[in-house]
Scaffold this active site. Structure first.
Site, PDB file in Angstrom:
ATOM      1  N   THR A  36      -4.008  -7.960 -16.956  1.00  0.00           N
ATOM      2  CA  THR A  36      -4.128  -6.516 -17.129  1.00  0.00           C
ATOM      3  C   THR A  36      -3.258  -5.748 -16.143  1.00  0.00           C
ATOM      4  O   THR A  36      -2.585  -4.781 -16.518  1.00  0.00           O
ATOM      5  CB  THR A  36      -5.599  -6.089 -16.954  1.00  0.00           C
ATOM      6  N   CYS A  37      -3.259  -6.149 -14.887  1.00  0.00           N
ATOM      7  CA  CYS A  37      -2.562  -5.373 -13.857  1.00  0.00           C
ATOM      8  C   CYS A  37      -1.101  -5.150 -14.210  1.00  0.00           C
ATOM      9  O   CYS A  37      -0.602  -4.032 -14.188  1.00  0.00           O
ATOM     10  CB  CYS A  37      -2.677  -6.072 -12.508  1.00  0.00           C
TER      11      CYS A  37
ATOM     12  N   HIS B   7       5.121  11.124  15.712  1.00  0.00           N
ATOM     13  CA  HIS B   7       4.953  12.521  15.290  1.00  0.00           C
ATOM     14  C   HIS B   7       6.193  12.977  14.529  1.00  0.00           C
ATOM     15  O   HIS B   7       7.305  12.660  14.931  1.00  0.00           O
ATOM     16  CB  HIS B   7       4.757  13.409  16.518  1.00  0.00           C
TER      17      HIS B   7
END
Length: 462
Positions: free
Chosen positions: A40-41, A445
């Site tokens: 399915t994936c 940051h």
């Protein structure tokens, strides 16, 4: 009858790597798949749906770029190109998986539908209609799950879509009505709203996403309503009809009030059931759970010694990464005589709406129900520097912390890249890193993960 050391039924995210692993270890292995290698994936789950969601996000970014000073014309959706791109990605991954399993000695790939005829014995109807029989010293079942179709008055008389068939739809619905409000429903709802559909979601429960904390579920609903999706909760369907092609009529009650709804397309997204109709595990003497899944112990062995069930065909979290982890556990146990277990393993997961929900560990309500003394860290995304700079301020970060040990018990990250940020906290939980160490940690940051500093600072300044 063909005899194998290992007979693997289903080529999902557990079955395929397990077949390769066992074959490389010298086991004479058969991999039986009734459809396409990859399960399915690869074929109609993660890979194609996330490819489609990416197209929806691009359309959304184009429409909202003006807020950042980039004025673009309203995007035109070429749905056939969207589908073709998805199909190309799926084809590439499927072909790669097929080449992988077909290149190995000791591994025989059988395309056909298996049915148990006894313990560790199956008959296989091949693609050409012929039949053969096989048995294995060990048997591994990885047949997955399929969309559940509820019993509703008139549903059998109307054309409806499932999470599988909607991904081949080469038109944009004028008005898409979705039955159910789970992860699949919300992902497709936001996708088609972004592609230009009107979207209405019907949910029989009072609230969305009962497995999530109420504040997280409310935030998700507010985001999707801001996108233009209409929700009807406490909705009970009394009748469905399709009087003319391209028109779906629904009679329902919402909070006890009778209503009528018209749409162009209907998506049934009300859960999934194990793929067992053809397999007939009861003929192999396997016990089932009350919900109809194959019953296993904590090492994934069924009631028949030497027969294992992996992935969505067993009860428990239905995620691709869980299926793959099932493979890792079983492979170690049968090849190396390890004693690995699924007990208490972490279960991270994501819901790929935008912003994305990343989840790990306990929710607040689970922790309190377990009698834990907890502190709750919460930070709205409109207070996150990176979110403000990128113009993506919808959502929140939430963490549940043990008040005595300062250990992180769980997290809900509803943010851009929510799954990636959640993974940082998952590693902290596995490494027993307390929240205050993350609060004081140096992050680059400006990043979204850096806001974990600020998230845990809220515990010091509630």
């Amino acid at each position: 009858m063909k005899k194998y050391d290992a007979l693997i039924i289903g080529s999902g995210q557990a079955g395929t790597p397990l077949a390769v692993k066992l074959a490389k270890a010298g086991w004479r292995t058969a991999l039986v798949e009734k459809r396409w290698i990859g399960g399915t994936c690869v074929n109609d789950g993660c890979t194609p749906s996330k490819a489609l969601l990416s197209s929806g996000r691009r359309a959304y970014l184009a429409r909202t770029a003006g807020a950042l000073g980039v004025n673009l014309p309203s995007p035109e959706i070429d749905i056939e190109k969207v589908i073709a791109r998805k199909d190309a990605i799926v084809s590439t991954k499927r072909t790669g998986a097929e080449k992988w399993v077909n290149s190995l000695p000791n591994l025989e790939v059988i395309i056909g539908t298996a049915t148990f005829t006894g313990e560790k014995k199956v008959s296989i109807v091949l693609a050409n209609g012929e039949m053969e029989e096989a048995e294995g010293d060990f048997v591994f079942i990885n047949t997955g799950a399929t969309p559940a179709i509820p019993t509703l008055q008139g549903l059998d008389t109307v054309p409806y879509l499932t999470s599988t068939t909607i991904m081949d739809l080469k038109e944009i619905p004028q008005h898409l009505i979705i039955l159910g409000a789970g992860y699949i429903a919300l992902e497709f709802g936001q996708l088609y709203r972004r592609l230009g559909s009107c979207v209405t979601i019907l949910e029989k429960s009072a609230d969305l996403l009962h497995k999530e904390d109420d504040d997280v579920a409310r935030e998700i609903r507010a985001i999707l309503e801001e996108d233009g999706i209409v929700f009807h909760t406490r909705a009970t369907i009394t009748n469905l009809s399709s009087p003319t092609p391209g028109k779906i009529e629904i009679d329902l009650t919402v909070n006890g009030t009778t209503q009528h709804l018209s749409g162009s397309h209907l998506l049934v997204a009300s859960g999934r059931v194990p793929n067992l109709a053809a397999l007939k595990p009861e003929q192999g003497n396997m016990a089932l759970t009350a919900n109809g899944f194959i019953k296993t112990n904590d090492q994934l062995e069924t009631s028949v010694k030497g027969v294992y069930a992996l992935g969505d065909v067993k009860e428990g979290p239905a995620f691709t990464h869980i299926s793959y982890n099932d493979y890792l556990i079983v492979a170690q146990n049968v090849l190396n005589h390890a004693n690995l277990s699924i007990r208490n393993r972490p279960v991270p997961y994501c819901m790929f709406i935008d912003p994305e929900l990343g989840r790990i560990g306990m929710t607040e309500k689970e922790a309190r129900a377990n009698g834990r003394r907890v502190k709750i860290a919460k930070l709205k995304m409109n207070r996150v520097a990176r979110g403000i700079e990128t113009g993506e301020t919808r959502g929140l970060m939430k963490a549940v912390v043990d008040d005595d040990t300062h250990q992180i018990l769980g997290a809900s990250i509803l943010a851009p890249g929510g799954g990636e940020i959640m993974s940082v906290l998952q590693m902290a939980m596995i490494g027993n890193i307390p929240y205050d160490q993350i609060r004081d940690m140096i992050f680059a940051h400006p990043t979204f993960s850096e806001s974990l500093n600020n998230l845990f600072m809220t515990l010091d300044n509630p």
